[in-house]
Write a protein that holds these residues in place. Sequence first.
Motif, PDB file in Angstrom:
ATOM      1  N   ASP A  90      47.084  42.520  33.442  1.00 43.93           N
ATOM      2  CA  ASP A  90      47.080  42.754  34.881  1.00 43.93           C
ATOM      3  C   ASP A  90      47.690  44.117  35.200  1.00 43.93           C
ATOM      4  OD1 ASP A  90      46.569  41.410  37.561  1.00 43.93           O
ATOM      5  OD2 ASP A  90      48.714  41.846  37.779  1.00 43.93           O
ATOM      6  N   TYR A  91      48.866  44.351  34.674  1.00 41.60           N
ATOM      7  CA  TYR A  91      49.554  45.618  34.946  1.00 41.60           C
ATOM      8  C   TYR A  91      48.899  46.791  34.211  1.00 41.60           C
ATOM      9  CZ  TYR A  91      53.184  49.017  35.751  1.00 41.60           C
ATOM     10  OH  TYR A  91      53.858  50.148  36.129  1.00 41.60           O
ATOM     11  N   PHE A 147      44.739  47.017  36.424  1.00 37.78           N
ATOM     12  CA  PHE A 147      44.543  47.182  37.867  1.00 37.78           C
ATOM     13  C   PHE A 147      45.243  48.422  38.442  1.00 37.78           C
ATOM     14  CE2 PHE A 147      43.358  42.729  37.284  1.00 37.78           C
ATOM     15  CZ  PHE A 147      42.120  42.735  37.908  1.00 37.78           C
ATOM     16  N   PRO A 194      47.873  44.894  41.513  1.00 45.63           N
ATOM     17  CA  PRO A 194      47.929  43.809  40.520  1.00 45.63           C
ATOM     18  C   PRO A 194      47.467  42.498  41.154  1.00 45.63           C
ATOM     19  CG  PRO A 194      49.951  45.100  40.468  1.00 45.63           C
ATOM     20  CD  PRO A 194      49.159  45.560  41.669  1.00 45.63           C
ATOM     21  N   GLN A 195      46.872  41.648  40.352  1.00 41.88           N
ATOM     22  CA  GLN A 195      46.302  40.396  40.836  1.00 41.88           C
ATOM     23  C   GLN A 195      47.184  39.178  40.580  1.00 41.88           C
ATOM     24  OE1 GLN A 195      43.118  40.524  42.522  1.00 41.88           O
ATOM     25  NE2 GLN A 195      43.873  42.631  42.439  1.00 41.88           N
ATOM     26  N   MET A 196      48.075  39.260  39.616  1.00 40.23           N
ATOM     27  CA  MET A 196      48.904  38.110  39.252  1.00 40.23           C
ATOM     28  C   MET A 196      50.023  37.917  40.275  1.00 40.23           C
ATOM     29  SD  MET A 196      47.401  36.940  36.623  1.00 40.23           S
ATOM     30  CE  MET A 196      48.567  35.607  36.508  1.00 40.23           C
ATOM     31  N   GLN A 215      40.605  35.859  34.509  1.00 39.67           N
ATOM     32  CA  GLN A 215      41.057  37.254  34.457  1.00 39.67           C
ATOM     33  C   GLN A 215      40.030  38.187  33.826  1.00 39.67           C
ATOM     34  OE1 GLN A 215      44.320  38.509  31.789  1.00 39.67           O
ATOM     35  NE2 GLN A 215      45.329  39.261  33.642  1.00 39.67           N
ATOM     36  N   GLU A 270      37.448  39.408  36.307  1.00 38.62           N
ATOM     37  CA  GLU A 270      38.080  40.264  37.317  1.00 38.62           C
ATOM     38  C   GLU A 270      38.355  41.659  36.754  1.00 38.62           C
ATOM     39  OE1 GLU A 270      41.511  37.986  38.352  1.00 38.62           O
ATOM     40  OE2 GLU A 270      40.341  36.443  39.373  1.00 38.62           O
ATOM     41  N   ILE A 271      38.855  41.713  35.539  1.00 43.98           N
ATOM     42  CA  ILE A 271      39.160  43.006  34.917  1.00 43.98           C
ATOM     43  C   ILE A 271      37.878  43.772  34.597  1.00 43.98           C
ATOM     44  CG2 ILE A 271      40.051  44.058  32.796  1.00 43.98           C
ATOM     45  CD1 ILE A 271      42.431  42.118  33.007  1.00 43.98           C
TER      46      ILE A 271
END
Length: 157
Positions: free
Chosen positions: A52-53, A56, A63-65, A99, A102-103
């Motif tokens: 995530d870090y 994004f 970030p999404q989390m 995830q 999304e990524i």
Amino acid sequence: MKEHKFFVQFRELRNQTLAIADSIPVHMMDVVPPGFNNSIRWNLGHILVAWDYGIFPKVNENPQMPALYYRLFSKGTRPDAWTEEPPEYDEIIGFLSSQVDEILAVSNGRMDDLIAQPFLRVKYLRGMYSFHIREEQHHLDCIQRIKAAVETSSVVN
């Protein structure tokens, strides 16, 4: 359209991670065997936070989390220092499953782009994928070693 080779590697590796996670009894998730610093739950959460870090913000996205994941699973954290309840196993698995798409969506067509902030010596998005694929492989190995240690010890009966 053919997926970038890193996309294929990421998807295949995440499928391996999910398969291993699925093979682990829930009662083993929070055991930290002697010789280890973290649990299986921590390693799974760390994989989420790292990707995530690592992706994004590098493509100028938020970030999404959830923030809780960063507080519990960032580098340097440990389950024995947690002051908050960790997320449920099913929630972690859900995020691990979703995830990837999304990524890949934010990365498509950008693999040769400069990242917003250089990371170590990495300057391009493809380098972030290379780094995080190795990182997930490392944590997948840790998960397998923790599982084996728990299975062969009297930590969990």
